[in-house]
Enzyme design. Structure first.
Site, PDB file in Angstrom:
ATOM      1  N   GLU A  51     101.802  48.546  36.941  1.00 38.33           N
ATOM      2  CA  GLU A  51     102.861  48.361  35.924  1.00 38.33           C
ATOM      3  C   GLU A  51     102.935  46.895  35.512  1.00 38.33           C
ATOM      4  OE1 GLU A  51     106.583  50.191  37.111  1.00 38.33           O
ATOM      5  OE2 GLU A  51     105.565  51.876  38.058  1.00 38.33           O
TER       6      GLU A  51
ATOM      7  N   GLU B 265     108.612  53.978  44.916  1.00 37.57           N
ATOM      8  CA  GLU B 265     109.702  53.082  45.353  1.00 37.57           C
ATOM      9  C   GLU B 265     110.545  53.646  46.499  1.00 37.57           C
ATOM     10  OE1 GLU B 265     111.846  51.931  41.796  1.00 37.57           O
ATOM     11  OE2 GLU B 265     110.008  51.320  40.781  1.00 37.57           O
TER      12      GLU B 265
HETATM   13  O1  G3I Z   1     115.820  59.632  27.063  1.00 43.44           O
HETATM   14  C1  G3I Z   1     117.030  58.928  26.727  1.00 43.44           C
HETATM   15  C2  G3I Z   1     117.420  59.203  25.325  1.00 43.44           C
HETATM   16  O2  G3I Z   1     117.720  60.561  25.190  1.00 43.44           O
HETATM   17  C3  G3I Z   1     118.620  58.324  24.962  1.00 43.44           C
HETATM   18  O3  G3I Z   1     118.931  58.486  23.630  1.00 43.44           O
HETATM   19  C4  G3I Z   1     118.322  56.838  25.230  1.00 43.44           C
HETATM   20  C5  G3I Z   1     119.529  55.946  24.971  1.00 43.44           C
HETATM   21  O4  G3I Z   1     119.415  54.731  25.648  1.00 43.44           O
HETATM   22  O5  G3I Z   1     117.958  56.703  26.559  1.00 43.44           O
HETATM   23  C6  G3I Z   1     116.787  57.431  26.887  1.00 43.44           C
HETATM   24  O6  G3I Z   1     116.480  57.229  28.222  1.00 43.44           O
HETATM   25  C7  G3I Z   1     115.920  55.968  28.547  1.00 43.44           C
HETATM   26  C8  G3I Z   1     114.532  56.193  29.139  1.00 43.44           C
HETATM   27  O7  G3I Z   1     114.014  54.984  29.612  1.00 43.44           O
HETATM   28  C9  G3I Z   1     113.557  56.773  28.126  1.00 43.44           C
HETATM   29  O8  G3I Z   1     113.408  55.906  27.047  1.00 43.44           O
HETATM   30  C10 G3I Z   1     116.837  55.304  29.562  1.00 43.44           C
HETATM   31  O9  G3I Z   1     118.060  54.957  28.935  1.00 43.44           O
HETATM   32  C11 G3I Z   1     116.172  54.077  30.136  1.00 43.44           C
HETATM   33  O10 G3I Z   1     116.948  53.590  31.216  1.00 43.44           O
HETATM   34  C12 G3I Z   1     114.806  54.418  30.645  1.00 43.44           C
HETATM   35  O11 G3I Z   1     114.223  53.249  31.134  1.00 43.44           O
HETATM   36  C13 G3I Z   1     113.015  53.425  31.853  1.00 43.44           C
HETATM   37  C14 G3I Z   1     113.233  53.007  33.294  1.00 43.44           C
HETATM   38  O12 G3I Z   1     111.994  53.125  34.003  1.00 43.44           O
HETATM   39  C15 G3I Z   1     114.257  53.867  34.003  1.00 43.44           C
HETATM   40  O13 G3I Z   1     114.624  53.262  35.190  1.00 43.44           O
HETATM   41  C16 G3I Z   1     111.965  52.532  31.232  1.00 43.44           C
HETATM   42  O14 G3I Z   1     111.682  52.992  29.910  1.00 43.44           O
HETATM   43  C17 G3I Z   1     110.696  52.552  32.075  1.00 43.44           C
HETATM   44  O15 G3I Z   1     109.821  51.561  31.605  1.00 43.44           O
HETATM   45  C18 G3I Z   1     111.044  52.217  33.513  1.00 43.44           C
HETATM   46  O16 G3I Z   1     109.863  52.307  34.271  1.00 43.44           O
HETATM   47  C19 G3I Z   1     109.974  51.978  35.656  1.00 43.44           C
HETATM   48  C20 G3I Z   1     108.915  52.782  36.388  1.00 43.44           C
HETATM   49  O17 G3I Z   1     109.049  54.150  36.105  1.00 43.44           O
HETATM   50  C21 G3I Z   1     108.974  52.534  37.887  1.00 43.44           C
HETATM   51  N1  G3I Z   1     108.868  51.115  38.199  1.00 43.44           N
HETATM   52  C22 G3I Z   1     109.828  50.280  37.478  1.00 43.44           C
HETATM   53  C23 G3I Z   1     109.723  50.492  35.974  1.00 43.44           C
HETATM   54  C24 G3I Z   1     110.626  49.570  35.227  1.00 43.44           C
HETATM   55  O18 G3I Z   1     111.958  49.866  35.525  1.00 43.44           O
END
Ligand code: G3I
Length: 378
Positions: A262, A156
């Site tokens: 994705e 990105e």
């Molecule tokens: O790891 C922490 C954990 O310690 C905490 O307790 C919890 C509480 O909410 O959060 C956890 O982190 C989360 C992480 O995923 C792991 O589960 C974040 O809040 C959450 O924002 C994060 O979201 C991920 C996101 O990328 C981040 O921007 C999504 O799972 C993941 O599917 C998403 O993937 C991205 C690709 O990498 C790039 N393209 C877009 C795609 C969708 O956004």
């Protein structure tokens, strides 16, 4: 022209056909055959459940770590590497001879601030930013050498609006050539690993033109980019399949291989919550924003099935360029779209439901894969 990626997969499929106990064309990976890999992005927690592990092996010939390989997960502090979660996924894929994709070495999200910023938020001097990037890539790519088949080296990097490149912490520290440097560092760390550029909305003409510009510039500067990843976070109606078709054809014309990296299809209305978040609200969900808590109505299941069928017809048409189609999650309960753009949603964007049962969309995709579809004229 099929790459080593598909050769590896064909080999894996042959090896695994007996152990999966499924006859040909009952599973996604078998129905896709040697046309492209079918992948799923996963969180390590899914591996705790033997039934879900079995489904992952049965249907998917490729695995991506949804979050576990991201910079802040594997190097939260300078020089402190935490590989336990990524290792779990790598071991699972390796054990089951699935093609492992590393996501991602460099992204403006999920990267710890120290990598490119001073504690006061100012950009690190170029040499420091470059040294941090090099050390990160060397260590992470080096660790998974022989296990990860290909890396999303940079994720990105393109701006959504008028500017060409997104203003990221890495760009502010290193300069515009940070993308080129990342590809160089990755190639040096493992000359045999595949290198990908991955982004969303690059099927849309305005961003597609920027992606083609970037990929040409990288090539002209001597970088090796093996494939472009079109993320494929789509909805029931957008983009239209012709746009996807045109984009794949355009990247193919550049001599690039294409991965759909994705894939998911959001079935929920997004406008209200998105506008509310943009306006600084709390995006408290009304029933109208989250209408399918008790399941997806038949009419919407049918629309989802038709949407997936239309997309897979395009993928098959371009199977000379498309090497992999990866779903962003194995089943509806695991999808990030249950908590984006706001938490508390009940989304249904994938081929398997919350019990990992195949949905009508699964049957539709299997139908298209079994038919074989139309092929683009070379
Ligand atoms: O790891 C922490 C954990 O310690 C905490 O307790 C919890 C509480 O909410 O959060 C956890 O982190 C989360 C992480 O995923 C792991 O589960 C974040 O809040 C959450 O924002 C994060 O979201 C991920 C996101 O990328 C981040 O921007 C999504 O799972 C993941 O599917 C998403 O993937 C991205 C690709 O990498 C790039 N393209 C877009 C795609 C969708 O956004």
């Amino acid at each position: 022209m099929k790459s080593t990626l598909l050769l590896a997969a064909c080999c894996c499929m042959t090896l695994l056909a007996g152990s999966r106990g499924a006859s040909a064309h009952e599973t996604l990976r078998d129905a896709a055959g040697d046309r492209f890999l079918v992948g799923a992005a996963i969180a390590p927690a899914i591996l705790n459940d033997p039934a879900q592990r079995a489904m992952l092996v049965k249907h998917f010939s490729s695995i991506t770590g949804e979050n576990a390989f991201k910079p802040d997960q594997v190097q939260p502090k300078p020089g402190t590497f935490t590989f336990a979660e990524a290792d779990r996924i790598a071991a699972f894929a390796t054990q089951n001879k699935q093609v492992l994709i590393g996501h991602t070495l460099l992204w403006h999200q999920q990267t710890a601030k120290w990598m490119f910023e001073a504690p006061d938020g100012s950009p690190l001097p170029r040499e420091q930013g470059l040294a941090n990037l090099r050390a990160h890539i060397n260590t992470v790519v080096g660790r998974y050498r022989g296990q990860v088949h290909g890396w999303d080296v940079v994720n990105e990097a393109l701006d959504d609006g008028e500017p060409y490149l997104r203003q990221t912490p890495a760009l502010r520290s290193i300069g515009d050539d940070y993308i080129l440097r990342a590809f160089e560092f990755a190639r040096l760390a493992d000359p045999d690993v595949q290198l990908y550029y991955n982004d969303y909305n690059i099927e849309l003409p305005h961003k597609r033109a920027k992606a083609i510009r970037l990929l040409r510039e990288l090539k002209a500067a001597g970088a090796r980019v093996d494939a472009v990843g079109i993320q494929g976070h789509w909805s029931l109606s957008s983009p239209d399949v012709q746009t996807v078709d045109d984009a794949v054809a355009a990247f193919k014309a550049e001599g690039l291989r294409v991965h759909i990296t994705e894939l998911d299809v959001d079935v929920l209305p997004r406008a209200t919550v998105t506008a509310d978040i943009a306006a600084g609200g709390n995006a408290i969900l009304s029933p109208a924003d989250n209408p399918y808590v008790d399941g997806l109505p038949t009419a919407v299941q049918t629309r989802l099935a038709e949407r997936y069928a239309a997309l897979f017809r395009v993928f098959l048409k371009h199977d000379d360029a498309i090497e992999r189609v990866t779903f962003w999650g194995p089943s509806d309960g695991w999808s990030w779209l249950n908590s984006w753009p706001t938490k508390g949603r009940t989304n249904h964007p994938l081929l398997f439901d919350r019990q990992f049962k195949p949905k009508p969309a699964f049957d539709a995709v299997m139908g298209v894969l079994r038919e074989g579809g139309e092929r683009a004229t070379p």
